[in-house]
Design an enzyme around this catalytic site. Structure first.
Site, PDB file in Angstrom:
ATOM      1  N   ASP A  57       0.742  -1.201  -0.063  1.00 28.86           N
ATOM      2  CA  ASP A  57       0.446  -0.225   0.008  1.00 28.86           C
ATOM      3  C   ASP A  57       0.912   1.484  -0.294  1.00 28.86           C
ATOM      4  OD1 ASP A  57      -2.022   2.295   0.193  1.00 28.86           O
ATOM      5  OD2 ASP A  57      -3.408   0.519   1.553  1.00 28.86           O
ATOM      6  N   ASP A  58       0.721   2.065  -1.320  1.00 25.17           N
ATOM      7  CA  ASP A  58       1.672   3.239  -0.998  1.00 25.17           C
ATOM      8  C   ASP A  58       3.177   2.690  -1.547  1.00 25.17           C
ATOM      9  OD1 ASP A  58      -0.821   4.466  -0.262  1.00 25.17           O
ATOM     10  OD2 ASP A  58       0.602   5.882   1.137  1.00 25.17           O
ATOM     11  N   CYS A 105      -5.862   4.610  -3.349  1.00 30.39           N
ATOM     12  CA  CYS A 105      -6.541   3.603  -3.203  1.00 30.39           C
ATOM     13  C   CYS A 105      -8.028   2.665  -4.114  1.00 30.39           C
ATOM     14  CB  CYS A 105      -6.475   3.476  -1.405  1.00 30.39           C
ATOM     15  SG  CYS A 105      -4.955   3.587  -0.433  1.00 30.39           S
ATOM     16  N   ASP A 157      -0.446  -0.423  -4.836  1.00 29.58           N
ATOM     17  CA  ASP A 157      -1.536   0.546  -5.459  1.00 29.58           C
ATOM     18  C   ASP A 157      -1.517   1.707  -6.552  1.00 29.58           C
ATOM     19  OD1 ASP A 157      -1.302   1.507  -3.225  1.00 29.58           O
ATOM     20  OD2 ASP A 157      -4.160   0.876  -2.187  1.00 29.58           O
ATOM     21  N   HIS A 158      -0.432   1.848  -5.545  1.00 28.19           N
ATOM     22  CA  HIS A 158      -0.159   3.115  -6.499  1.00 28.19           C
ATOM     23  C   HIS A 158       1.631   3.574  -5.421  1.00 28.19           C
ATOM     24  CE1 HIS A 158      -0.979   4.818  -2.411  1.00 28.19           C
ATOM     25  NE2 HIS A 158      -2.338   3.838  -2.713  1.00 28.19           N
TER      26      HIS A 158
END
Length: 684
Positions: A161-162, A207, A443-444
């Site tokens: 995540d991130d 997200c 996710d990014h």
């Protein structure tokens, strides 16, 4: 159809709309046996109603009616011919999308803010809401698996995540691996032992939309609405027929879900159970808490319950979430590895998302790591969109907090690295490494101070849209780096192709299977060459809110802050409301997102030797233009990444009309792409 907008911009696509405009059919009259309503029926503020089903893209009013009749005891349906936004900014319907509500739910919507044409069977009295059918496309028998390797391999998918791939704390230039530099096991087993995509993107850098795209293989414009998690319909991700987990279950896999799936975790986990999309779930309910105690459990026999960790004596010796996810997932893999079915294990650690709380045993790691002072760090950006342009210089206090957050993020990734290390040890112990594929992504991406934008990811810049994209498994070349543009929408078709062959990738998927890129044997069998791969990638973002630098809570407290909190703006004493200034560097707050000036779509394009990023901004997300060059939108950016990798020089104002026309034409073409159950996606 906008009843309140009758100008020439609107395309009258449905017969009832024409009839209304011409006065042939009026409000409350019958058309094709349906009562015409011009108030919101099954969209707008009611898109979140559990009984509303977002069927997807259709061509007409009649096609929407037919879909409703085929899938429900249809009593209300709604076809949005154009992008539909109400007077007060409510999203009422998305262009070409069919919505319907089943059975007897008809609450009536007096005084609605949204206003467009819909149908309802006449004579139905108001009744209380009742549960609707699961969100799904028309049911069809699962395809017969024909796995291209001759067997169905095990698959492990790790989604952080991130996690960025541009900011490596060891140097002051962009890196090709970024925060992966903190993870020796990922480097050893995945990067050196597998293939990495250097141009791996996400189709939306935030997200919930990104995760929905990943688990459906569809672009944002094809998953808008519905459950409306940051504008995305996560129900498509959880559904048996449209989501990755359900599709794999139908292909004969035993599917295990561990960690964060989407931001509406408490909604999607029960949906996975209800629809039979997953075989086993062992996931934290409070995904945002690194030491959360409740875990949602689903067992193979269908039993569910919420386990609560004993804070004083937790299983596995710690409440730390990443460690819990690792141990729970590996224990499950051990239990199913030699069973009658292949397994799919999804691991979703929250790291390194803020507050980026590291495990207690890693709080002192990386004491000297600092944010890279890249050429675009803390620079003035007079030719960028307004909320970026207005950001004032980052003060020493702001930079102090950013440094702490950067260290915290790297420390959290060490626990993810432990999972990867233990995973490969387990695969070797069980002697299944040679029939197991591992996929690692995020996710990014993330940025911290570039262009004076603090802790955030919502922008069309390389820091935000690039993610780790690594594949390891039998037949995948070790240590290979590929430059073809790939993205999160390609993950689902790749996995389904691996599990069951090309015929198991549904038509509605916008992405493409990467197997011919990753496996030379597949490329040879399918007569594939790399030149036949796409040369572009579409990225979209509809702002989720207006936020400032202090919205990202930080775990550690830096000594250099001298007890002062993370600042919202350059003057900690200034308590006045944040105002998005139109003066370069003149703002009183550090904006990291803006509903006013941060809704955009981007085309990353490689033509010949060119490598460009073309971006259009439109806060309405209607994309109504006045000419073939795309004039009439809020703002534009264009970067030549061959000469300006740090995106510091916006070339749009000096670009010739022919180039603008070409870029806008391609953007429009790709933005309209979609697929249905029966028609393959034309997204390419």
């Amino acid at each position: 159809y906008h009843r309140h907008n009758s100008d020439a911009r609107l395309v009258m696509q449905i017969a009832v709309a024409i009839a209304l405009v011409c006065g042939v059919v009026g409000e409350g009259e019958l058309f094709d046996g349906w009562l015409v309503e011009t108030t919101n029926i099954v969209s707008g503020p009611h898109l979140k109603d559990p009984t509303v089903h977002v069927y997807g893209k259709v061509e007409s009013w009649s096609a929407c009616l037919a879909a409703c009749a085929a899938n429900a005891t249809c009593e209300e349906f709604d076809y949005a011919a154009t992008w539909n936004t109400g007077h007060h900014g409510d999203v009422c319907g998305f262009a070409g999308t069919c919505y319907f509500r089943s059975d007897a739910f008809w609450p009536g919507v007096p005084g609605t803010k949204c206003n467009h044409t819909a149908g309802r069977k006449p004579g139905l009295p108001p009744v209380p809401p009742v549960p609707g059918p699961p969100t799904t496309l028309p049911p069809s028998p699962p395809p017969v698996p024909k796995p291209p390797l001759g067997y169905q391999p095990n698959i492990v998918f790790i989604l952080t995540d991130d996690q960025d791939t541009r900011l490596d704390g060891h140097n002051d230039t962009y890196s090709d691996i970024g925060s992966l530099a903190a993870q020796p096991a990922v480097q050893k087993y995945l990067m050196q032992g597998g293939t990495r995509m250097s141009n791996g993107f996400v189709a939306t850098p935030i997200c919930c939309p990104s995760r929905t795209e990943t688990f459906t293989g569809r672009h944002l414009h094809n998953v808008l609405g519905g459950t409306n998690c940051m504008h995305a319909d996560t129900a498509q991700a959880g559904a048996r027929t449209t989501g990755l987990f359900g599709r794999l279950t139908d292909l004969g896999y035993t599917t295990g879900v561990f960690g964060k799936v989407t931001n509406d975790q408490t909604r999607i986990l029960p949906q996975l159970v209800k629809e039979g999309s997953a075989s086993y779930i062992d996931s934290p309910v409070e995904y945002n808490s690194y030491n959360g105690l409740p875990y949602f459990r689903l067992f193979e026999n269908g039993t569910t319950y919420t386990e609560k960790l004993d804070a004083k004596a937790p299983i596995f010796g710690t409440t730390y979430q990443t460690t819990q996810i690792g141990n729970r997932s590996l224990a499950w893999i051990r239990s199913v590895a030699n069973g009658p079915k292949p397994f799919f294990a999804y691991l979703g650690p929250h790291a390194p998302h803020y507050p980026a709380q590291p495990a207690p045993w890693y709080v002192d790691a990386f004491p000297d790591i600092k944010i890279p002072r890249t050429p675009n760090y803390n620079i003035s950006s007079p030719d960028k969109t307004q909320h970026v342009r207005q950001n004032p210089p980052l003060t020493e206090l702001a930079q102090c907090w950013e440094e702490q957050h950067f260290r915290d993020r790297w420390q959290t990734l060490l626990s993810v690295d432990d999972i990867v290390d233990d995973l490969y040890s387990l695969l070797d112990e069980l002697k299944i490494t040679d029939k197991t594929f591992v996929i690692y992504s995020s996710d990014h991406g993330y940025k911290q101070g570039q262009w004076r934008i603090g802790t955030s990811k919502e922008h069309p810049y390389e820091t935000d849209i690039h993610v780790p994209f690594i594949f390891s498994g039998p037949g995948i070349p070790a240590g290979q780096v590929l430059s073809e543009p790939t993205g999160n929408i390609d993950i689902m078709p790749t996995i389904l192709d691996l599990a069951g062959g090309e015929g198991c990738v549904p038509n509605f998927v916008d992405g493409k299977s990467m197997l011919p890129l990753l496996l030379p044997s597949i490329a040879a069998a399918r007569d594939f060459t790399n030149t036949s791969w796409r040369n572009y990638f579409l990225i979209e973002y509809l702002s989720v809110g207006t936020y400032y630098n202090d919205h990202s809570k930080c775990f550690g407290t830096p000594a250099c802050a001298n007890g002062k909190p993370m600042p919202r703006g350059p003057d900690p004493k200034d308590k006045s409301p944040c105002v998005e200034s139109n003066v370069t560097g003149g703002g009183n707050c550090y904006f990291v997102d803006s509903t006013h000036s941060n809704s955009w779509r981007e085309l990353r394009l490689w033509e010949g030797s060119s490598n460009v990023a073309y971006i259009e901004y439109d806060p309405t997300f209607d994309w109504i233009t006045t000419d073939k060059m795309g004039s009439g939108l809020q703002f534009y950016e264009l970067y030549d990444l061959n000469v300006d990798p740090y995106q510091m020089k916006n070339l749009y104002s000096t670009t010739d009309d022919d180039t603008k026309t070409h870029l806008h034409g391609l953007m429009t073409q790709y933005y309209q792409c979609n697929g249905t159950v029966s028609t393959p996606s034309n997204c390419g």
